[in-house]
Design a protein around this motif. Sequence first.
Motif: not given
Length: 317
Positions: A139, A134, A146-147, A142-143
């Motif tokens: 990304a 990611a 989260a993934v 944080p993203t």
Amino acid sequence: MRSDNQIAVRETEFGPGQTWAGVRHRLGMILVVTIAVVMVEAVVGSILLILVGQAGEQPDSIVEFGLLDTLLMVGFSVLVGTVLLTGPAVLAACLVTPLVVLAGWLGRRIGGRESWWWVPVVTAVVLLPVLGGALALGAGRPTASAVWLVATVGVVIPALGVRRLLLPGRPRLTGGAMFLRLAVGGPLAVAATLVLGGLGLWGGLMYEPPELTRAGAVGTWSDGEGGTLILTSDGKVTAAGVPMYPHDTSTCSGSGIWKLRPGRGVWDQTVKTTVEGCFGLGPWEVIGTEDHPKLFVYIGGEGSENLYTLERAATSP
């Protein structure tokens, strides 16, 4: 005729008396459990996405969420899960079983005994490439985090579910017993999500835009990139560099009048602006908070609309 050595089953690290043959006999049940758990996760995830949308500020994520919507959403999720998640569930089963076996092996080798918490620890480590992938795709942290967290939780839940089938020294669960657990646990998880989410929304988590008064609308509104809309207390408006047409990039600059239309509630309130020579300028709807209200419209061609937002400037005329 095969020799005794050829038909003998090699003992493994699963525990005393548990063999690869015994595990193979349980793979069918493991697959069924994984598919069922993944389908429940799909339904619960769909509900959570709707609840998050209800609590979010973005107007295009707000939906009417009633009992009929809930039933339709659950039914659709089950249908989609049956059709689309069977393949991923098979892959998950191929991942779940080795993870449970590895977690048990590490628990016995390092800690001297097998514990359930080894499953999430091992899964989180094994799925670290998801985090790296990611990040590599651009990304943000944080993203990407989260993934990775969602992927880890998505695998850990079915892994803990099938762990009972692979524990050494435990009596084998019958198909009926496992079906009963799934038939009770799945609906309970969905019902708990609906009830807790509904209570949260009823308790004030559902987003509503602020109620904009005429005095509150007066001031300078800016898009942060040079576009401004100045509303004065005498009903006059001055626009500068504000997008004019919904289907092109033309902008409006000029003077005219404005009017606040309260509508039937906070979702219906609009600010109507009329500027000579400018068409398609609004009407503006309201989002934001009481302390930081925003005006917005959709701009762009059909199917590619973008949210255009004006925020109140620090100073007002």
